[in-house]
Enzyme design. Structure first.
Site, short mmCIF file in Angstrom:
data_model
loop_
_atom_site.label_atom_id
_atom_site.label_comp_id
_atom_site.label_asym_id
_atom_site.label_seq_id
_atom_site.Cartn_x
_atom_site.Cartn_y
_atom_site.Cartn_z
N GLU A 420 8.98 -5.41 11.84
CA GLU A 420 9.07 -6.52 12.81
C GLU A 420 7.72 -7.24 12.94
O GLU A 420 7.29 -7.60 14.03
CB GLU A 420 9.59 -6.02 14.16
C1 LIG Z 1 11.92 2.09 8.26
C2 LIG Z 1 11.96 0.64 7.94
C3 LIG Z 1 12.90 -0.16 8.55
C4 LIG Z 1 12.97 -1.53 8.23
N1 LIG Z 1 13.99 -2.27 8.75
C5 LIG Z 1 14.17 -3.54 8.28
C6 LIG Z 1 15.35 -4.28 8.62
O1 LIG Z 1 16.19 -3.81 9.38
N2 LIG Z 1 15.52 -5.51 8.07
C7 LIG Z 1 14.60 -6.05 7.22
O2 LIG Z 1 14.81 -7.17 6.77
N3 LIG Z 1 13.46 -5.39 6.89
C8 LIG Z 1 13.24 -4.14 7.39
N4 LIG Z 1 12.12 -3.44 7.03
C9 LIG Z 1 11.10 -4.08 6.22
C10 LIG Z 1 9.83 -4.34 7.00
O3 LIG Z 1 10.04 -5.38 7.91
C11 LIG Z 1 8.72 -4.61 5.97
O4 LIG Z 1 8.32 -3.34 5.50
C12 LIG Z 1 7.58 -5.39 6.53
O5 LIG Z 1 7.96 -6.71 6.73
C13 LIG Z 1 6.38 -5.38 5.59
O6 LIG Z 1 6.75 -5.78 4.31
P1 LIG Z 1 6.36 -4.87 3.06
O7 LIG Z 1 6.65 -3.46 3.39
O8 LIG Z 1 6.95 -5.43 1.85
O9 LIG Z 1 4.78 -4.97 2.99
P2 LIG Z 1 3.85 -6.11 2.25
O10 LIG Z 1 4.30 -7.43 2.69
O11 LIG Z 1 3.89 -5.77 0.80
O12 LIG Z 1 2.50 -5.75 2.89
C14 LIG Z 1 1.76 -4.57 2.55
C15 LIG Z 1 0.51 -4.53 3.43
O13 LIG Z 1 -0.25 -5.73 3.21
C16 LIG Z 1 -0.46 -6.41 4.44
N5 LIG Z 1 -0.37 -7.85 4.20
C17 LIG Z 1 0.64 -8.54 3.63
N6 LIG Z 1 0.37 -9.85 3.61
C18 LIG Z 1 -0.84 -10.00 4.19
C19 LIG Z 1 -1.67 -11.12 4.47
N7 LIG Z 1 -1.30 -12.37 4.19
N8 LIG Z 1 -2.83 -10.90 5.08
C20 LIG Z 1 -3.22 -9.64 5.41
N9 LIG Z 1 -2.50 -8.56 5.17
C21 LIG Z 1 -1.31 -8.73 4.56
C22 LIG Z 1 0.67 -5.93 5.35
O14 LIG Z 1 0.31 -6.05 6.71
C23 LIG Z 1 0.81 -4.49 4.92
O15 LIG Z 1 -0.16 -3.72 5.56
C24 LIG Z 1 12.02 -2.09 7.34
C25 LIG Z 1 11.05 -1.27 6.77
C26 LIG Z 1 11.03 0.07 7.03
C27 LIG Z 1 10.02 0.94 6.33
#
Ligand SMILES: Cc1cc2nc3c(=O)[nH]c(=O)nc-3n(C[C@H](O)[C@H](O)[C@H](O)COP(=O)(O)OP(=O)(O)OC[C@H]3O[C@@H](n4cnc5c(N)ncnc54)[C@H](O)[C@@H]3O)c2cc1C
Length: 630
Positions: A420
């Site tokens: 979120e």
């Molecule tokens: C248990 C769980 C439940 C979830 N439930 C849902 C759901 O119901 N529906 C849904 O759609 N998604 C869901 N998600 C997805 C979740 O919202 C994403 O994991 C989240 O948005 C982060 O995306 P990512 O994991 O791909 O990380 P990435 O986007 O790959 O980011 C990796 C790291 O890099 C950092 N980062 C990325 N971009 C930047 C930037 N521009 N500047 C600085 N730092 C940055 C991030 O903060 C993070 O620390 C869920 C995930 C989990 C693990």
């Protein structure tokens, strides 16, 4: 676009910017704070809902509490990595899936305040329960339909949402924080759309009846295209849940990998217009984000209870643990932070219910603060519990001790800093709002694409704005010892907040002057600004709450303690704005990425299982783990 095609940084920012709610139709305490103006009148006296709403809410909470105490065994959820079906059925019968849905559509019609209290209660039994209910109600089908659906859509979906389960499908293997890469497609086909794509980490996806799916509509004749939100029946032909994902914590959540192949969705199921999907998702989250700090508040209250009981009981070195100063400091942090976070949550929720102000910044600050602080609080609990903190509740109970799930709560809370809106993205999002006033007057000066004429015009307008605004940052009520005296012993803290908000606004201005267009890349500077603003909002909320409850001296004590601690943190952050290792750290990270220090990684074995970092979209659509709970 294919999944492997690159999206430039500028395109990614454009998509995020287009999804932003540009207008401020109502006043915002948070926005004013970042401009150096403590608009106490927007939050004080503490807003409060009607007596009927409270009576209705309390009656529901009593039923929910009884159900939680008599029908849910958290150890079973943890042991089986599943919430038993009868628990889900019982929650449905109670109306817990329709807590926020209006009664006219078959819901319980709780206020935001009581919805959050209910989440804190149920989430304290097992955080997976909080995730189940909030994924459905805060980001699933009911909230966007309530906010953006037509009356017909409300009639169709909301009564079902009050007793069924929904999930929100935005993330994809290649789409996390950056929605510009969104790959799932919704291709118009007659009066329908055909949905194709893979959605990752769909909380509730394994057991959902309804889905909100975000997909790209291609631009064509009669279709403006763009990322669009659809309500989709989870048992539609072409939907397969290929995997139930397992995590570090939240073991009871039914989180899936969902594949959509030529899923036919009628146009009547589209929420809003084409291209409005992200805006809808973000607006939904403006208030929806409050569920997360609600669950974090519940977790902190529980941590405090255990810390208190254990630190009185456990004697080491001739004294109960709580009497050793190092432990006492942790207990004080836990108590003060639980008070401060609850104050932020209560205030933001009451403001949301009152509907007179824009709370997008306050809710975002509460999400950021709640997830970061709850993690620290749970970590301190594990520390205070010593070796027992690291031991599972089941193991503790098996050898005859109280089965306190401290390590589980730490694991369960960790994800709050990622989903979120990760903390990094929350910092950027809030910083964007914090500098909005500056960008709206000075935007073209720092826009690399603006021509000389636009830059000159912007410079003239910015000159006028800053000539008016900067002098307001020099002096204020915070310098007068007679200010805020109605807050008694807490007045000193509000005077600090007033002074600090002006100092923060001046710092933003210095940052903009110094780095201009490069400011957006100064993420650590911006992050500290946001963290300062968060502490100031939290202090304000604590003071306003304690003033409301001033008959209770213990509330004032907690608010005072919280403000003292928050002030130390804010002062440190102010100092770090200009005294830090950011530049050398950036250079160091670049060298790390270039492999310069790979020798430092020698002498270990990487136990990771082989595979690509990010799965390609091909998968096994024959194996469906979707199940229905009736
Ligand atoms: C248990 C769980 C439940 C979830 N439930 C849902 C759901 O119901 N529906 C849904 O759609 N998604 C869901 N998600 C997805 C979740 O919202 C994403 O994991 C989240 O948005 C982060 O995306 P990512 O994991 O791909 O990380 P990435 O986007 O790959 O980011 C990796 C790291 O890099 C950092 N980062 C990325 N971009 C930047 C930037 N521009 N500047 C600085 N730092 C940055 C991030 O903060 C993070 O620390 C869920 C995930 C989990 C693990």
């Amino acid at each position: 676009m294919t999944a492997t095609e690159q999206v430039s940084e500028q395109q990614a920012r454009q998509v995020a910017e287009q999804a932003r709610e540009v207008h401020w139709h109502q006043p915002s305490f948070g926005k004013e704070l970042f401009l150096g103006r403590l608009r106490l009148d927007l939050v004080h006296p503490h807003p409060s809902g009607s007596a009927e709403a409270a009576e209705h809410g309390e009656a529901f909470l009593a039923r929910l509490r009884e159900f939680c105490e008599t029908k849910i065994d958290a150890t079973v959820i943890e042991r089986d990595s599943q919430i038993p079906d009868e628990v889900i059925r019982g929650l449905k019968e109670l109306g817990a899936f329709g807590m926020k849905i209006k009664t006219e559509y078959g819901g319980v019609g709780l206020s935001q305040v009581y919805y959050n209290k209910a989440l804190a209660l149920v989430g304290s039994v097992h955080p997976s329960l909080g995730a189940l209910l909030s994924a459905h109600q805060s980001i699933g089908v009911p909230q966007p339909i309530s906010m953006f659906g037509t009356e017909e859509q409300k009639q169709t979906w909301l009564p079902r949402c009050a007793r069924e389960i929904s999930a929100f499908l935005l993330t994809e293997p290649d789409v996390g924080s950056d929605p510009a890469r969104l790959h799932a497609a919704a291709t118009p086909d007659g009066a329908d759309y055909l949905l194709n794509g893979v959605k990752l980490w769909t909380t509730n996806g394994v057991i959902a009846d309804l889905l909100v799916v975000m997909a790209q509509v291609p631009k064509s004749d009669g279709h403006r295209g763009g990322i669009t939100a659809f309500v989709v029946e989870a048992d539609s032909p072409g939907i397969v849940v290929e995997n139930r994902n397992a995590f570090m914590g939240l073991r009871g959540i039914e989180n899936g990998l969902t594949r959509l192949t030529d899923v036919r969705v009628p146009a009547a199921n589209r929420i809003g217009r084409e291209g409005e999907g992200l805006k809808i998702a973000l607006s939904t989250l403006n208030v929806g984000r409050l569920s997360l700090p609600a669950v974090c508040t519940g977790a902190m209250k529980w941590c405090l209870k255990i810390a208190r009981e254990w630190s009185r009981e456990r004697v080491q070195w001739g004294r109960p643990l709580g009497e050793h100063e190092a432990v006492a400091g942790k207990i004080a942090f836990m108590a003060a932070t639980a008070y401060g976070l609850e104050a932020m949550l209560e205030l933001s929720s009451e403001l949301a219910d009152a509907g007179q102000t824009d709370i997008r910044i306050e809710a975002a600050l509460a999400k950021l603060y709640g997830s970061e602080m709850a993690w620290l609080v749970a970590d301190e609990l594990v520390q205070i519990r010593g070796g027992r903190g690291y031991e599972t509740a089941e193991s503790l109970a098996a050898r005859g001790e109280r089965g306190v799930p401290a390590e589980q709560v730490l694991r369960d809370l960790r994800i709050n800093r990622v989903f979120e809106g990760s903390s990094e993205i929350m910092h950027l999002m809030i910083a964007r709002e914090a500098v909005d006033a500056h960008l709206s007057v000075a935007g073209d000066i720092i826009d690399p694409d603006a021509d000389t004429r636009r830059k000159a015009k912007a410079a003239a307008e910015a000159g006028k704005f800053y000539a008016r605004w900067l002098p307001t940052l020099v002096t204020g009520k915070g310098q007068l010892p007679t200010s805020f005296t109605e807050f008694g012993p807490l007045a000193v803290h509000l005077r600090y907040v007033e002074r600090a908000s002006r100092r923060m606004a001046r710092s933003i201005f210095y940052g903009m002057s110094r780095w201009q267009g490069k400011l957006e890349h100064k993420q650590r500077f911006l992050g500290r600004i946001v963290d300062i603003g968060t502490e100031l909002f939290a202090m304000t909320a604590a003071c306003v709450r304690a003033q409301r409850d001033q008959a209770d001296a213990s509330a004032v004590e907690l608010a005072d303690a919280f403000c003292r601690q928050a002030r130390v943190r804010a002062d440190q952050l102010f100092d770090q704005l200009w005294h830090n290792s950011d530049d050398s750290d950036r250079a160091l990270a670049r060298s790390v990425l270039d492999g310069r220090y790979m020798w430092l990684e020698e002498g270990v074995i990487d136990p990771s299982i082989e595979g690509p970092w990010i799965a390609q979209e091909g998968g096994d659509a024959t194996h469906d783990v979707h199940r229905v709970i009736r």
